[in-house]
Structure formats: C-alpha cells, structure tokens
Design an enzyme around this catalytic site. Sequence first.
Site, PDB file in Angstrom:
ATOM      1  N   TRP A   1     -24.273 -29.200  -8.233  1.00  0.00           N
ATOM      2  CA  TRP A   1     -22.813 -28.478  -8.106  1.00  0.00           C
ATOM      3  C   TRP A   1     -21.971 -29.578  -7.845  1.00  0.00           C
ATOM      4  CZ3 TRP A   1     -19.272 -27.806  -4.231  1.00  0.00           C
ATOM      5  CH2 TRP A   1     -18.482 -26.686  -4.371  1.00  0.00           C
TER       6      TRP A   1
ATOM      7  N   ASN B   1     -28.634 -34.975  -2.629  1.00  0.00           N
ATOM      8  CA  ASN B   1     -27.680 -33.843  -2.172  1.00  0.00           C
ATOM      9  C   ASN B   1     -26.654 -34.431  -1.129  1.00  0.00           C
ATOM     10  OD1 ASN B   1     -29.080 -31.849  -3.602  1.00  0.00           O
ATOM     11  ND2 ASN B   1     -29.789 -30.920  -2.020  1.00  0.00           N
ATOM     12  N   GLY B   2     -25.345 -34.019  -1.375  1.00  0.00           N
ATOM     13  CA  GLY B   2     -24.403 -34.419  -0.040  1.00  0.00           C
ATOM     14  C   GLY B   2     -23.506 -35.441  -0.658  1.00  0.00           C
TER      15      GLY B   2
ATOM     16  N   ARG C   1     -28.399 -20.586  -5.104  1.00  0.00           N
ATOM     17  CA  ARG C   1     -27.282 -21.384  -4.463  1.00  0.00           C
ATOM     18  C   ARG C   1     -26.188 -21.822  -5.285  1.00  0.00           C
ATOM     19  NH1 ARG C   1     -30.309 -23.813  -0.082  1.00  0.00           N
ATOM     20  NH2 ARG C   1     -28.938 -25.340  -0.187  1.00  0.00           N
TER      21      ARG C   1
ATOM     22  N   HIS D   1       6.717  -7.736   8.004  1.00  0.00           N
ATOM     23  CA  HIS D   1       7.252  -9.014   8.186  1.00  0.00           C
ATOM     24  C   HIS D   1       7.297  -9.720   6.910  1.00  0.00           C
ATOM     25  CE1 HIS D   1       7.866  -7.872  12.545  1.00  0.00           C
ATOM     26  NE2 HIS D   1       6.474  -7.270  12.405  1.00  0.00           N
TER      27      HIS D   1
ATOM     28  N   LYS E   1     -23.952 -20.991  -2.621  1.00  0.00           N
ATOM     29  CA  LYS E   1     -24.566 -19.922  -1.494  1.00  0.00           C
ATOM     30  C   LYS E   1     -24.433 -20.881  -0.180  1.00  0.00           C
ATOM     31  CE  LYS E   1     -26.109 -16.503   0.517  1.00  0.00           C
ATOM     32  NZ  LYS E   1     -25.250 -15.620   1.014  1.00  0.00           N
TER      33      LYS E   1
ATOM     34  N   GLU F   1     -13.875 -13.151  -4.197  1.00  0.00           N
ATOM     35  CA  GLU F   1     -15.015 -14.147  -4.472  1.00  0.00           C
ATOM     36  C   GLU F   1     -15.919 -13.725  -5.806  1.00  0.00           C
ATOM     37  OE1 GLU F   1     -17.896 -15.308  -1.811  1.00  0.00           O
ATOM     38  OE2 GLU F   1     -17.872 -13.277  -0.932  1.00  0.00           O
TER      39      GLU F   1
ATOM     40  N   CYS G   1     -26.186 -28.131  -4.410  1.00  0.00           N
ATOM     41  CA  CYS G   1     -27.327 -28.656  -5.101  1.00  0.00           C
ATOM     42  C   CYS G   1     -28.577 -28.381  -4.431  1.00  0.00           C
ATOM     43  CB  CYS G   1     -27.108 -30.117  -4.822  1.00  0.00           C
ATOM     44  SG  CYS G   1     -25.262 -30.618  -5.514  1.00  0.00           S
TER      45      CYS G   1
ATOM     46  N   LYS H   1     -14.412 -10.588  -0.104  1.00  0.00           N
ATOM     47  CA  LYS H   1     -15.594 -10.149  -0.942  1.00  0.00           C
ATOM     48  C   LYS H   1     -14.992  -9.783  -2.392  1.00  0.00           C
ATOM     49  CE  LYS H   1     -18.587 -10.873   0.618  1.00  0.00           C
ATOM     50  NZ  LYS H   1     -18.740 -11.746   1.793  1.00  0.00           N
TER      51      LYS H   1
ATOM     52  N   GLU I   1     -12.636  -9.295   5.603  1.00  0.00           N
ATOM     53  CA  GLU I   1     -13.814  -9.606   4.846  1.00  0.00           C
ATOM     54  C   GLU I   1     -13.879  -8.852   3.488  1.00  0.00           C
ATOM     55  OE1 GLU I   1     -16.293 -11.360   5.110  1.00  0.00           O
ATOM     56  OE2 GLU I   1     -18.040 -10.260   4.060  1.00  0.00           O
TER      57      GLU I   1
END
Length: 602
Positions: free
Chosen positions: A77, A103-104, A27, A498, A597, A482, A2, A479, A475
């Site tokens: 968001w 926000n929150g 964001r 294994h 973000k 996502e 947000c 990438k 990583e």
Amino acid sequence: MCGIIGYIGNKAAEPILIKGLKKMEYRGYDSAGLCLANNGKLLTIKRKGEVNELEKAIKNEKIKESKYNIGIAHTRWATHGSPSKINAHPHLDSENKIAIVHNGIIENYDSLKEILKKDKVKLRSETDSEIIAHLISKFYKGNLKEAVKKTVKLIEGSYGLAVIDKQANKIIATRNSSPLVIGVGKNETFVASDPLALMSETKKIIYLKDKQLAEINGKDFVIEDYIGNEVDFEIIELKLEAAQIEKGNYKHFMLKEIFDQPQSLRNLLAGRLKDEEIKLSLNLKNKKWRRIILCACGTSWHSCLIGKHFIEKYTNIPVEVDYASEFRYRNPVVGKNDLFIAVSQSGETADTLAALREANLKGADSLGIVNVVGSTISREVNSGVYLHAGPEIGVASTKAFSSQVLAFLLLSLYLQQEKGEKLDKKTIKEIKRLPQLVEEVLKTNQQIKKIAKKFNSINNFLYLGRGINFPVALEGALKLKEISYIHAEGYPAAEIKHGPIALIDKDLPSLFLATKDELLEKIISNMQEIKARGGKIITIANEKRKELIELSDYVVYVPKTTTELAGIVNSIPLQLLAYHTADLKNLNVDRPRNLAKSVTVE
Ligand code: F6R
C-alpha cells in the site's frame, strides 16, 4: 495496508504465499510480489495491481514448484513512491543475493540513503524499503541474522520485516511498531503480518514483540532480542474458523458484516451480562481517576464520542475524547490519576498504539477496547475488553463500531456497579433485547436500497443529529464518503444555522436522526429550517409523528429503544445506505480506493 507472508518448510512455497496474499487482500493494497529462493538463486516476480495479476505472471514463468521451499511475499500500500511494479516488494540488494519485504516507514530514510550513496549503490525504486536490502547486503559477512541486526539498529521508524538470502536455508523476521507473527506448523514455519493470512495453514501463532528477531529454518526457530539473548514466547491457538473469513451468500463482506451484527453483539454480551450484573474481569490500577481519556481514529473515534455520553452519565467522571494522531504529538498532560482507553478494531493502528504508549509511559492506567485478539494494543494495555465481533474484512467498519458502542455501555455500567450503585433495570433489559432490535432494524434493508437509488447521483450529503445521534451522524457520513466517494458531512443539527445552512438547496439532501429522546422537539425545528430552504430530507425515526412525516421526503422507521441503545440501532440504516449507494455505483465496496483496513503507519 501492506501485508507480509513468508514460508519455509517441505512444501512448495509459491501456492502457500499466494493463498496468504489473497487472505490479506482485504487490508487494501496496490501491488504485489514474491521472491522464492533455491540454493544459490532468488526468483522475484512483482506486479502492479491485484494478486491475480501476480498469479498470472507466476504461471507464465512456469515455475517448477517443487524447487522452491522457501519464499517471502508482500502486498504493498504505497507510502513512498507510486504504486508500480518497480516499487512493489520484495526488494533486492544490487547483487540479487538478499531479498526483503517490509511494512512500515523508515523515518531516517534520507540519512540512510547517504550511507548507501557513499558506497555507490544505485537504488532501483522510489521506496524507503529498498535501502534495507542494500544495508543488509553491506553488513553481510556470511551471517544473515547478524547483518539484519546491524541494519535494524540503524533504522528509525516502524518495521515488520522478513528477509531471505540466496542460500535459501532460513528466514529472518523482526518487527518494531508493525505487527508480525510466526506461524508454527509441522516441519514448516510461517511469518505473517496478519494471522488471518495463515488461517488455512496453521492456527498456532507466536506474536513477535518489538525488537525481537526470529531465525527460522523450517524445522526449528529461535527468537531473540537484538543483543542475542533468547527470549521466552507463548504459542497461542487461534480460535478462528475459515467460514468467518468467507463471504458466504453475501455479495460483499461489508453486507455480511452488517448482517452479522445481531450475532456479534450477542458474542460481546456472552458471559458479561448475568441476571442484573455486569461481569468484566478488569485489572485496573485504581478506580478513582480524575479523568478518563478516550483515544482512537476514524470510526473507532466516533464510538468514543458515544462512549463519553455513557461514562459521564454513569460514573460522573469527566471524559475527554482525543484523536490518537493529535494526542501523541501534543505532549499531553496525562498521569497516574487518569484512565486512558484505547479503542481499535484491529488493535494495530499506529497512531492509537503510539498514543497508548505515551499514556503508559506517563503512568496512566490503561484499558483497551479491541476486536483482534492478541493484537499489539491488546497486549500493551493494563486491562481490556475484547469485542469478539469476529474478523472484520470489509474496509468500512460496521460490526466493530456497534460492538465498541456496546462495550462502552457495559464498561460504564460496570464502573457504576463498582461504586456500589444499583443498575437501572430498564437499561439492562434493553441491552439484552439489543440483538433482536438489530434483527428488526435490518428489515429496513430493501427500503433503504430504494432510497439509495434516488440519491446515488448526488454529490454532497449532510447527516444531522443531536446528543448521541451527533456521533452517529458523523459515522454515517464517514461510511458514505469512504465507500461511495460522495462528499458527506456529519454535523450537530443545531450548528447548521451557524454556517452550513448556506449550502442548502434541492441538490444537498440532509439525513436527520430524529428518534425519540429529550432533543426530538429541537431536531424537528432544525428539520423545519432545512425544509424552508428547499432541502430534501431523509429521516430516521421511531415513531409516526405527523410533523416528521410532513417534513420528510423519506422516513425509515427503526424500533423504539432507550436513548443509549439508539446509538447502535440508528447507525445500522446508515451503514445500509452507504453500502447500497456504493454498490449501485458499482464501486469496490470492500476495498475502496486509497484505503487500508489496518493503518499501521502514521
Ligand atoms: C472506517 C474505518 C476507519 C477505522 C480507523 C481505525 O470505516 O474503518 O476509520 O475505524 O482506521 O481503525 P482501528 O479501529 O482498527 O484502530
């Protein structure tokens, strides 16, 4: 996540709010809205989807811009309730006299709802935020600030909050565990959850602290605590240029940020590596820790896994790496003999911040590796290393990751140097060469695009590495998943036998990190295990070895470097592979679905 922006001054509020919302689009959000106030009236417009949709809706309203010099706006968001026009902010009380953007997350939402139920308040949305507007309204006796104070005292959870009422003469802004800044202009004042939103309006910023409240009237503002004592504040001049948040000639921010890396790494090194010496101005309590704890989320957590290799090698101090979200709720054993390192690009990630607070509370020494200057984490650590990578706008972290890894290497060498030990000349020389090595590896871009074309219809991918290359594999897989929505797993190469080897067939390609180090021979054996089962192999290598070439369907050659710096060099082709795969699938590379973000909720 947000975004909040608010304006009060002598200009028309609406274009400033829209411009601010657009600057925060990176964001991640799913709906947007604004509320403008004019003497005695609030005008609210909200839309599901992009800020462009909101802008169109505003045009249809044919607003007389000059009428509205005060307003608040928001990109949402979704947390409580689906993305929709009704759930979008601002939210108003039942009489439409108070508007809020939040926000929150309100954790005691259910019990606060009960209070409103008794007052027969009908909620319009499914959000937790709406109750804030109703509670302020309940407590409002002509003084907006006092009503906000009474309300926030009831709230458990996190909030960045901006509130206006229909008298249209002030904005009240306050925060708890969610970022909020005041932007200071000439006869105008701004509120925002992200300083980037204010870039084209003012560079003079005040970072509000938790449980501080600002009353802003356009010409002037006061910042106080919840008891009503005025508090001191510092106005900080942002050192950002507009070009830093533009794409330039690049198709996406992510691609620009991948190509920014030679420069972002130079920025990190500037002034910190002189001749053969590492210069960091750290204000650490002691240097005889029994243990160092590295804590972060996502990509930043991957950089910690590499950081562990460096710190243990150069300092001989045991290192633990923890997910911030796990650390904070474990009642962790941590104390004054520990150094806690919080790693965060944004400096605002809720879990990392909460973990840091827990460590600080228990007396640990703390250090931050943070990109965003002035962010909450950077202000709550005892000491820190700023990355100076510049704004990272693409949701997928790229240049922040390489800078975090380099920051860990500098920090480890610094701690070694502080013990009075001589630094290894070869490592220092290689660090100085790193930006050039990255320039070199970026030349693989076109080759990687061709490889991406071959694999972009695949549904699953394995990334395999050992040693430092294991976190690089994690990583690389993150990438890819996502931004391209292809399921990808990073694994320590030796571990596949294994279990995961059962998955191998012609439709599950494996990407091997097989650059020269003491584990290369072992990696080659792991490649043979995959080849024997008909799996396709893409290899990242830095020497033309016959076995590697024979075992691989595609080989990408990267420049030779030391094992430590290979962590950075090898991650770059993986960033490019993810980028091209997503771009070839025509996906929204910079704003992938469901992602934000800066994750300011837990
Ligand atoms: C992935 C990514 C995220 C972040 C994570 C932590 O590309 O960007 O996994 O790394 O959300 O964010 P920061 O570093 O801001 O704490």
